[in-house]
Design a protein around this motif. Sequence first.
Motif, mmCIF file in Angstrom:
data_model
loop_
_atom_site.group_PDB
_atom_site.id
_atom_site.type_symbol
_atom_site.label_atom_id
_atom_site.label_comp_id
_atom_site.label_asym_id
_atom_site.label_seq_id
_atom_site.Cartn_x
_atom_site.Cartn_y
_atom_site.Cartn_z
ATOM 1 N N HIS A 116 24.144 -49.557 4.535
ATOM 2 C CA HIS A 116 22.793 -50.108 4.526
ATOM 3 C C HIS A 116 22.770 -51.609 4.276
ATOM 4 O O HIS A 116 21.720 -52.239 4.367
ATOM 5 C CB HIS A 116 21.897 -49.346 3.550
ATOM 6 C CG HIS A 116 22.275 -49.515 2.106
ATOM 7 N ND1 HIS A 116 23.184 -48.700 1.478
ATOM 8 C CD2 HIS A 116 21.860 -50.390 1.178
ATOM 9 C CE1 HIS A 116 23.316 -49.070 0.229
ATOM 10 N NE2 HIS A 116 22.528 -50.095 0.009
ATOM 11 N N PHE A 130 14.142 -39.386 13.254
ATOM 12 C CA PHE A 130 13.574 -38.691 12.098
ATOM 13 C C PHE A 130 12.533 -37.682 12.594
ATOM 14 O O PHE A 130 11.493 -38.076 13.125
ATOM 15 C CB PHE A 130 12.937 -39.692 11.138
ATOM 16 C CG PHE A 130 13.909 -40.735 10.672
ATOM 17 C CD1 PHE A 130 15.056 -40.378 9.978
ATOM 18 C CD2 PHE A 130 13.709 -42.070 10.953
ATOM 19 C CE1 PHE A 130 15.968 -41.327 9.561
ATOM 20 C CE2 PHE A 130 14.619 -43.032 10.537
ATOM 21 C CZ PHE A 130 15.744 -42.655 9.841
ATOM 22 N N HIS A 132 10.380 -35.856 11.209
ATOM 23 C CA HIS A 132 9.077 -35.746 10.547
ATOM 24 C C HIS A 132 8.193 -36.958 10.819
ATOM 25 O O HIS A 132 7.058 -36.997 10.352
ATOM 26 C CB HIS A 132 9.274 -35.572 9.044
ATOM 27 C CG HIS A 132 10.023 -36.703 8.400
ATOM 28 N ND1 HIS A 132 11.312 -37.042 8.773
ATOM 29 C CD2 HIS A 132 9.682 -37.576 7.439
ATOM 30 C CE1 HIS A 132 11.721 -38.071 8.071
ATOM 31 N NE2 HIS A 132 10.754 -38.415 7.247
ATOM 32 N N LEU A 133 8.721 -37.945 11.545
ATOM 33 C CA LEU A 133 7.938 -39.152 11.795
ATOM 34 C C LEU A 133 7.608 -39.247 13.287
ATOM 35 O O LEU A 133 8.379 -38.776 14.128
ATOM 36 C CB LEU A 133 8.729 -40.396 11.370
ATOM 37 C CG LEU A 133 9.155 -40.457 9.902
ATOM 38 C CD1 LEU A 133 10.000 -41.690 9.647
ATOM 39 C CD2 LEU A 133 7.935 -40.468 8.992
ATOM 40 N N PHE A 141 10.830 -47.662 10.741
ATOM 41 C CA PHE A 141 11.609 -47.281 9.567
ATOM 42 C C PHE A 141 12.423 -48.439 8.979
ATOM 43 O O PHE A 141 12.322 -48.753 7.791
ATOM 44 C CB PHE A 141 12.538 -46.116 9.920
ATOM 45 C CG PHE A 141 13.201 -45.489 8.728
ATOM 46 C CD1 PHE A 141 12.619 -44.418 8.078
ATOM 47 C CD2 PHE A 141 14.404 -45.976 8.243
ATOM 48 C CE1 PHE A 141 13.224 -43.834 6.984
ATOM 49 C CE2 PHE A 141 15.014 -45.401 7.146
ATOM 50 C CZ PHE A 141 14.417 -44.331 6.519
ATOM 51 N N VAL A 145 11.842 -50.148 5.166
ATOM 52 C CA VAL A 145 12.790 -50.222 4.043
ATOM 53 C C VAL A 145 13.106 -51.677 3.697
ATOM 54 O O VAL A 145 13.522 -51.971 2.579
ATOM 55 C CB VAL A 145 14.098 -49.441 4.295
ATOM 56 C CG1 VAL A 145 13.829 -47.962 4.488
ATOM 57 C CG2 VAL A 145 14.869 -49.997 5.476
ATOM 58 N N GLY B 180 18.361 -48.368 4.717
ATOM 59 C CA GLY B 180 17.821 -47.612 3.594
ATOM 60 C C GLY B 180 18.912 -47.300 2.577
ATOM 61 O O GLY B 180 19.935 -46.737 2.939
ATOM 62 N N ASN B 181 18.717 -47.672 1.313
ATOM 63 C CA ASN B 181 19.685 -47.286 0.293
ATOM 64 C C ASN B 181 19.444 -45.818 -0.061
ATOM 65 O O ASN B 181 18.578 -45.169 0.526
ATOM 66 C CB ASN B 181 19.590 -48.183 -0.945
ATOM 67 C CG ASN B 181 18.206 -48.195 -1.549
ATOM 68 O OD1 ASN B 181 17.470 -47.206 -1.464
ATOM 69 N ND2 ASN B 181 17.820 -49.306 -2.135
ATOM 70 N N GLN B 184 15.796 -44.960 -1.037
ATOM 71 C CA GLN B 184 14.856 -45.039 0.091
ATOM 72 C C GLN B 184 15.082 -43.877 1.065
ATOM 73 O O GLN B 184 14.127 -43.296 1.591
ATOM 74 C CB GLN B 184 15.026 -46.372 0.825
ATOM 75 C CG GLN B 184 14.430 -47.544 0.057
ATOM 76 C CD GLN B 184 14.886 -48.874 0.631
ATOM 77 O OE1 GLN B 184 16.041 -49.036 1.013
ATOM 78 N NE2 GLN B 184 13.977 -49.826 0.700
ATOM 79 N N ARG B 188 12.100 -41.363 1.881
ATOM 80 C CA ARG B 188 11.507 -41.417 3.218
ATOM 81 C C ARG B 188 12.026 -40.346 4.161
ATOM 82 O O ARG B 188 11.429 -40.084 5.196
ATOM 83 C CB ARG B 188 11.778 -42.789 3.844
ATOM 84 C CG ARG B 188 11.030 -43.907 3.136
ATOM 85 C CD ARG B 188 11.264 -45.235 3.815
ATOM 86 N NE ARG B 188 10.535 -46.292 3.151
ATOM 87 C CZ ARG B 188 9.261 -46.558 3.379
ATOM 88 N NH1 ARG B 188 8.606 -45.866 4.274
ATOM 89 N NH2 ARG B 188 8.659 -47.537 2.722
ATOM 90 N N VAL B 189 13.195 -39.773 3.847
ATOM 91 C CA VAL B 189 13.766 -38.793 4.780
ATOM 92 C C VAL B 189 13.996 -37.441 4.102
ATOM 93 O O VAL B 189 13.415 -36.438 4.493
ATOM 94 C CB VAL B 189 15.098 -39.307 5.390
ATOM 95 C CG1 VAL B 189 15.632 -38.303 6.401
ATOM 96 C CG2 VAL B 189 14.897 -40.661 6.042
#
Lengths: 427, 274
Positions: A116, A130, A132-133, A141, A145, B180-181, B184, B188-189
């Motif tokens: 990341h 994803f 769910h999005l 996304f 973040v 994303g760490n 996150q 978020r997931v």
Amino acid sequence: MEGGGILTKKNPPSGGNFLTKRGKNSIVWLYYFVGKERDAYMSENIISLENISVAFDGETILDQISLDIKDGEFITLLGPSGCGKTTTLRILGGFVEPMEGRAYFDGQCINGVPAHKRQVSTIFQRYALFPHLNVYENIAFGLRVRKVPEAELCDRVEEALALVNLRGFEKRKIAALSGGQQQRVAIARAVVTRPKVLLLDEPLAALDLKLRKDMQVELKNIQQSLGITFVFVTHDQEEALSMSDRVVVMDNGKIQQIGTPQDIYNEPQNAFVADFIGESNILDGVMLRDGLCRLAGKEFVCVDGGFGENTPVDVVIRPEDIKVTAPQDGMLSGVVTGSTFKGVHYEVIVDIKGFKWMIQTTACIKEGDHIGMVIGPEDIHIMQKSEYSGMFGDYSSFSNEMDYIDDPAYDLSEEEEGTEGGEDRVD
Amino acid sequence: MTKRRGLGQRLLAAPYIVWAAIFIIVPLCMVLYYAFTDASGAFTLQNFSDISNFSHTFVLSIWLGALSTIICLVIAYPLAYIISRLSPRAQRFMMMLVMLPMWINLLLRTYALMKILEDTGLINSILEWMGLPPMHMINTQGAVVAGMVYNFIPYMILPIYNVMSRIDTPVLEASRDLGGNFWQTFRRVIFPLSLPGIVSGITMVFVPSVSTFYISTKLGGNMALVGDIIEFTFTGEANYNVGATMSLILMVMILVCMLVMNRFSDGDEEAMIV
């Protein structure tokens, strides 16, 4: 959403013909990404791998890989499944840590830097969107973040949607998209964060033939308009040759050859590369002296040299370089044992002293014909003997199915992607 | 499903329909009948006002049920996540361990727990051997909660593990890849994707916890929760009317809780346990 972007104002929503032209988008994106300062670094290495080795469960996956990737180039890692190409990509992405060696990004060692915190984006084999999005939130996304302000986020998502011609799909659920559309969302999601390098892990493998061809052009266009580095992984040699600036041919965790598509095809460095890229007749030969070699019991004038005298070598002759003549006019002659009409040409198998040659010719040749062959000096390509010598023989057991059977990745993608429709892989 | 089913298929469903009619529909009607009548069979709402005597029991039941559910969730969620990221072999083995206690009868498990928590039980023996002062655990609310957590936790782990194992590893990698760490990625997931399992798990633990009996009697020193009182009204006192009324109120309360819960998971079919 009402803010729109610079792009949304300039470009009215594009219609259904989303595969071909991209017009002004590319210019604006070029402005964003390339900028002035970028020219100065154009030929610099953005990524360097130094003697990278990886092993899982005692099995060597990568063996002392060294590779420099130039800023802004489209480089393809090509090889059969299990050759280590995906592992190499995952090292760049930060998902695999090399056991030995160092990886540099922009001059900085990135060993141990978590995924990341790296300035690369990955397009995963099955997109890994994803579920769910919706489309908009998937693309947003990476910006969310990073805590990008809402107004800028909206502009950038719209720009990315415009780049992949998916405007108007913002509210769609991922499950309601076709394979090609999911692919576009994956591209938009990866480039919206403006990475310096985009890593693509067999991104086209799940698409059907027609769509794959279109996406090849599309991806190349996107790469050129963004001006960023693409590291592309594939086992499809045709895809590699048609898209890349440079191709890295890999097998057995080692790099076999690095070069432009022309280099790779015309000057294969060993029998593996010659066999993997295109069709090849690979023969045992002896380099008598510079410019003269002996193969199939005859002496041939060639243009290669520097191998010393009376040195055993591998000789590659491409099927399309062999000219068919009457038997008495040929340098070699033999009996046709098979002939298949392929549209543009016939694929002819000729038996010469037990070695089955493949010839591609437009002349109509039937099984049982006695023909002669003429090979020009520049069509004889000499390679040093390697560990692959003798592994790739003639075309005696040749059939179209062989390529498929040899390739576990093919079956895999077909079985798992049953929903994606036809899988007409043609190499 | 527009095609009309053949006679054969409908016959196959018949045993269950008969079973459901006799053992679910009829009893529910009887509950309704008893709840709205008095001992002589005349219509009355008196039962509902009598119930107010038991309001503290209801509160205690819901409190202990909620507490057990939360403890189950806190233990089960990280465990389910960790199991779902193991190798397939390790996943099967771990899930077998989770299921193992369910092969043993609930009453036996509760008796075993009694022996462990008793003043002269296993834990206190160990404490004594280590030279530590004994702890009084049996016949407390804590013991009841421990019993419920112990008995019902597989029902929390299973549905959460189920949704977790369906989250593709590349999806998590994509989140990290996009910057994303871990936190996150979780927020978020992982969390949104596992929400249906959480709702399902809460439902499957909260419902039996609130209406539990026996565990409370054995581990709580004859502590009376709603379930125990309902049992008593039917067996000991034989006051069917009050028992039926309590059952009805408990059912309605659970139903309301479930409807609220289902709203959280977007009406996902995972949670439609009611």
